[in-house]
Design a protein around this motif. Structure first.
Motif, PDB file in Angstrom:
ATOM      1  N   LEU A  47       0.809  -1.223   0.000  1.00  0.00           N
ATOM      2  CA  LEU A  47       0.000   0.000   0.000  1.00  0.00           C
ATOM      3  C   LEU A  47       0.842   1.273   0.000  1.00  0.00           C
ATOM      4  O   LEU A  47       0.430   2.301  -0.527  1.00  0.00           O
ATOM      5  N   PHE A  48       2.018   1.188   0.590  1.00  0.00           N
ATOM      6  CA  PHE A  48       2.819   2.397   0.783  1.00  0.00           C
ATOM      7  C   PHE A  48       3.180   3.061  -0.536  1.00  0.00           C
ATOM      8  O   PHE A  48       3.227   4.294  -0.628  1.00  0.00           O
ATOM      9  N   ASP A 106       1.645  -4.076   5.953  1.00  0.00           N
ATOM     10  CA  ASP A 106       2.590  -3.223   5.231  1.00  0.00           C
ATOM     11  C   ASP A 106       3.405  -2.467   6.269  1.00  0.00           C
ATOM     12  O   ASP A 106       2.896  -1.554   6.931  1.00  0.00           O
ATOM     13  N   ARG A 107       4.659  -2.863   6.414  1.00  0.00           N
ATOM     14  CA  ARG A 107       5.511  -2.305   7.467  1.00  0.00           C
ATOM     15  C   ARG A 107       5.676  -0.794   7.337  1.00  0.00           C
ATOM     16  O   ARG A 107       5.670  -0.074   8.339  1.00  0.00           O
ATOM     17  N   ASP A 108       5.805  -0.303   6.117  1.00  0.00           N
ATOM     18  CA  ASP A 108       6.014   1.137   5.926  1.00  0.00           C
ATOM     19  C   ASP A 108       4.768   1.943   6.273  1.00  0.00           C
ATOM     20  O   ASP A 108       4.853   3.040   6.839  1.00  0.00           O
ATOM     21  N   LYS A 136       2.282   5.072  12.885  1.00  0.00           N
ATOM     22  CA  LYS A 136       2.788   5.176  14.257  1.00  0.00           C
ATOM     23  C   LYS A 136       3.452   6.534  14.481  1.00  0.00           C
ATOM     24  O   LYS A 136       3.266   7.158  15.540  1.00  0.00           O
ATOM     25  N   ARG A 137       4.186   7.029  13.502  1.00  0.00           N
ATOM     26  CA  ARG A 137       4.819   8.346  13.638  1.00  0.00           C
ATOM     27  C   ARG A 137       3.771   9.451  13.743  1.00  0.00           C
ATOM     28  O   ARG A 137       3.924  10.401  14.522  1.00  0.00           O
ATOM     29  N   ILE A 138       2.720   9.336  12.961  1.00  0.00           N
ATOM     30  CA  ILE A 138       1.646  10.337  13.004  1.00  0.00           C
ATOM     31  C   ILE A 138       0.990  10.354  14.383  1.00  0.00           C
ATOM     32  O   ILE A 138       0.713  11.413  14.951  1.00  0.00           O
ATOM     33  N   LEU A 139       0.752   9.159  14.934  1.00  0.00           N
ATOM     34  CA  LEU A 139       0.119   9.067  16.253  1.00  0.00           C
ATOM     35  C   LEU A 139       1.035   9.617  17.339  1.00  0.00           C
ATOM     36  O   LEU A 139       0.583  10.341  18.236  1.00  0.00           O
ATOM     37  N   LYS A 140       2.331   9.283  17.274  1.00  0.00           N
ATOM     38  CA  LYS A 140       3.256   9.711  18.316  1.00  0.00           C
ATOM     39  C   LYS A 140       3.449  11.234  18.318  1.00  0.00           C
ATOM     40  O   LYS A 140       3.816  11.805  19.351  1.00  0.00           O
ATOM     41  N   ALA A 141       3.170  11.875  17.192  1.00  0.00           N
ATOM     42  CA  ALA A 141       3.276  13.337  17.144  1.00  0.00           C
ATOM     43  C   ALA A 141       2.218  14.000  18.011  1.00  0.00           C
ATOM     44  O   ALA A 141       2.335  15.180  18.367  1.00  0.00           O
ATOM     45  N   THR A 142       1.157  13.242  18.370  1.00  0.00           N
ATOM     46  CA  THR A 142       0.092  13.791  19.208  1.00  0.00           C
ATOM     47  C   THR A 142       0.353  13.571  20.690  1.00  0.00           C
ATOM     48  O   THR A 142      -0.357  14.090  21.530  1.00  0.00           O
ATOM     49  N   GLY A 143       1.358  12.754  21.013  1.00  0.00           N
ATOM     50  CA  GLY A 143       1.630  12.424  22.401  1.00  0.00           C
ATOM     51  C   GLY A 143       1.598  10.922  22.608  1.00  0.00           C
ATOM     52  O   GLY A 143       1.613  10.143  21.659  1.00  0.00           O
ATOM     53  N   SER A 144       1.506  10.503  23.859  1.00  0.00           N
ATOM     54  CA  SER A 144       1.558   9.076  24.178  1.00  0.00           C
ATOM     55  C   SER A 144       0.223   8.380  23.957  1.00  0.00           C
ATOM     56  O   SER A 144       0.158   7.149  23.905  1.00  0.00           O
ATOM     57  N   LYS A 145      -0.861   9.132  23.829  1.00  0.00           N
ATOM     58  CA  LYS A 145      -2.177   8.552  23.559  1.00  0.00           C
ATOM     59  C   LYS A 145      -3.059   9.602  22.892  1.00  0.00           C
ATOM     60  O   LYS A 145      -2.738  10.781  22.863  1.00  0.00           O
ATOM     61  N   GLY A 146      -4.181   9.143  22.340  1.00  0.00           N
ATOM     62  CA  GLY A 146      -5.145  10.053  21.736  1.00  0.00           C
ATOM     63  C   GLY A 146      -4.928  10.280  20.256  1.00  0.00           C
ATOM     64  O   GLY A 146      -3.841  10.048  19.709  1.00  0.00           O
ATOM     65  N   VAL A 147      -6.006  10.706  19.593  1.00  0.00           N
ATOM     66  CA  VAL A 147      -5.932  11.173  18.213  1.00  0.00           C
ATOM     67  C   VAL A 147      -6.469  12.596  18.208  1.00  0.00           C
ATOM     68  O   VAL A 147      -7.457  12.890  18.875  1.00  0.00           O
TER      69      VAL A 147
END
Length: 433
Positions: A30-31, A190-192, A198-209
């Protein structure tokens, strides 16, 4: 749903068909589609269509187009392909709610990050959309809040009068990343893609969207899909022919469950309530007990769903139906916003006031026109008319409201004050069973 270009549209259609026909299939490769310039161009177009404020980097759409959209997207593509893309932190913006007593925090990504999230959404959406349940309506292509309210109204007409009006405590802020990533991985191999998400989520902090993120609505639906499946199963196992004893409707984190009101179904109501809380506990989603309500419509009680106060009443021919009226809270919010405009334009020509309040009135009326809003519409129309008359009177240094001096024709036809307070019915559409 906005129509993408033909080749991207065909790709999304093929992905959807595959996901629908093979529910256990895990997608790979998919990447490369996320990184395509065609996908990035479409994601940029959709982001620009919604406009919005810049992120923490301060870069605007005007600045991007001055430097060249092509170069901007080529740079994003190069970072994605080289696996060097790292999202910026979201800009936090507080939006007052409940009359200013509380605030809702929006996380606003940069335009660059909105484009990447949009590209990821374009590829992932058809995979998960194929498996979402019929009672889920929030931020899904071709589905509206009005259809969710109509689903509730239909259940009430069928005798489902026991209601669980559920409130989830800070839902978007407390989504657990590891649980969400596991749910996405159940259909994506798809690993990529997983690394990017995961990078997008971590930009918000340790939890939450973030409320404000392009991909957040899809992720929030993925997270609660198991709750929908449990309710769908409860609906089917208690079905008798075409009659059901359980119904539900969810719009993002706004969830109501309705159960048949017959005394014999008291046990069923308790079982559904317990299973619902068990599923939410597995997701580590906390129920706000203070705002969660258990409602019995047969006793004349009511509840609020998506801005509508809903209660059960008899029609003139003796049949029960769901009366849907705009909540006082939503009406008060509108009048408060209008009052700010009138005050800020106190010494200015009325044309400027009307130009600013008309879109606000049109949007509010168009939303609440589906239901039984006549009384509320009359209240708002009278309030706005009096405010407009007082504005005219002040500007001409006259007392009162000028009932004789300024006719309704002058206000609505000559000055162009919004006047389309018609009640509309939801267009007939086959609702999912």
């Amino acid at each position: 749903m906005t129509r993408p270009s033909i080749s991207l549209q065909d790709l999304r259609r093929r992905i959807y068909a595959k996901a629908k026909s093979e529910p256990s299939w895990r997608f790979w490769g998919l990447f490369v589609h996320v990184c395509k310039l065609e996908t990035l161009h479409e994601a940029y177009r959709l982001a620009k269509q919604k406009d919005g404020a810049p992120g923490v980097d301060g870069v605007t759409f005007s600045a991007i187009e001055a430097g060249g959209v092509g170069e901007f997207l080529e740079q994003i593509r190069a970072e994605l392909v080289s696996r060097e893309y790292v999202p910026l932190r979201n800009r936090r913006k507080e939006i007052p709610k409940d009359g200013g007593k509380k605030v809702r925090v929006l996380g606003i990504p940069s335009i660059r990050d909105r484009v990447v999230q949009g590209a990821l959404l374009l590829i992932l959406e058809p995979i998960f959309e194929a498996g979402f349940q019929p009672g889920s309506y929030g931020y899904r292509p071709g589905r509206t809040a009005h259809e969710a309210v109509e689903r509730v109204a239909q259940a009430i007409r069928q005798g489902k009068t026991r209601v669980i009006d559920l409130d989830l405590k800070a839902y978007f802020d407390n989504v657990r990343h590891h649980i969400l990533l596991e749910k996405v991985a159940s259909r994506v191999q798809d690993r990529d893609v997983m690394r990017l998400l995961k990078r997008i989520l971590k930009a918000t902090g340790s939890k939450g969207v973030p409320q404000g993120g392009v991909i957040s609505p899809l992720l929030s639906n993925i997270y609660l899909d198991e709750v929908d499946r449990m309710l769908e199963k409860a609906k089917e196992v208690t079905r008798e022919g075409r009659w059901t004893r359980v119904e539900y409707a969810r719009f993002a984190d706004d969830l109501v469950v309705l159960v048949n009101g017959h005394p014999r179904q008291e046990r069923l109501f308790g079982q559904v309530s317990r299973r619902l809380r068990e599923e939410l506990a597995l997701l580590e989603v906390e129920v706000n007990e203070e705002k969660t309500k258990i409602v019995d419509l047969a006793k004349g009680e009511s509840f609020v769903y998506l801005g509508f106060v809903i209660r059960r009443v008899r029609s003139h021919n003796g049949k029960w139906f769901a009366l849907q009226t705009p909540s006082v809270k939503k009406r008060t919010e509108l009048l408060r916003k209008l009052k700010v405009v009138f005050r800020s334009h106190r010494s200015q020509p009325v044309a400027g006031v009307i130009a600013e309040i008309n879109p606000m009135l049109r949007g509010w009326v168009n939303y609440f026109a589906h239901g039984n809003p006549s009384h509320s519409f009359s209240y708002v129309r009278d309030w706005v008319e009096k405010k407009t008359r007082r504005h005219l009177a002040r500007n001409s240094k006259r007392p009162g409201f000028g009932w004789k001096r300024w006719s309704k024709r002058l206000l609505y036809r000559n000055l162009g004050l919004f006047c389309d307070y018609r009640v509309r019915r939801l267009a007939p559409k086959a609702l999912p069973g």
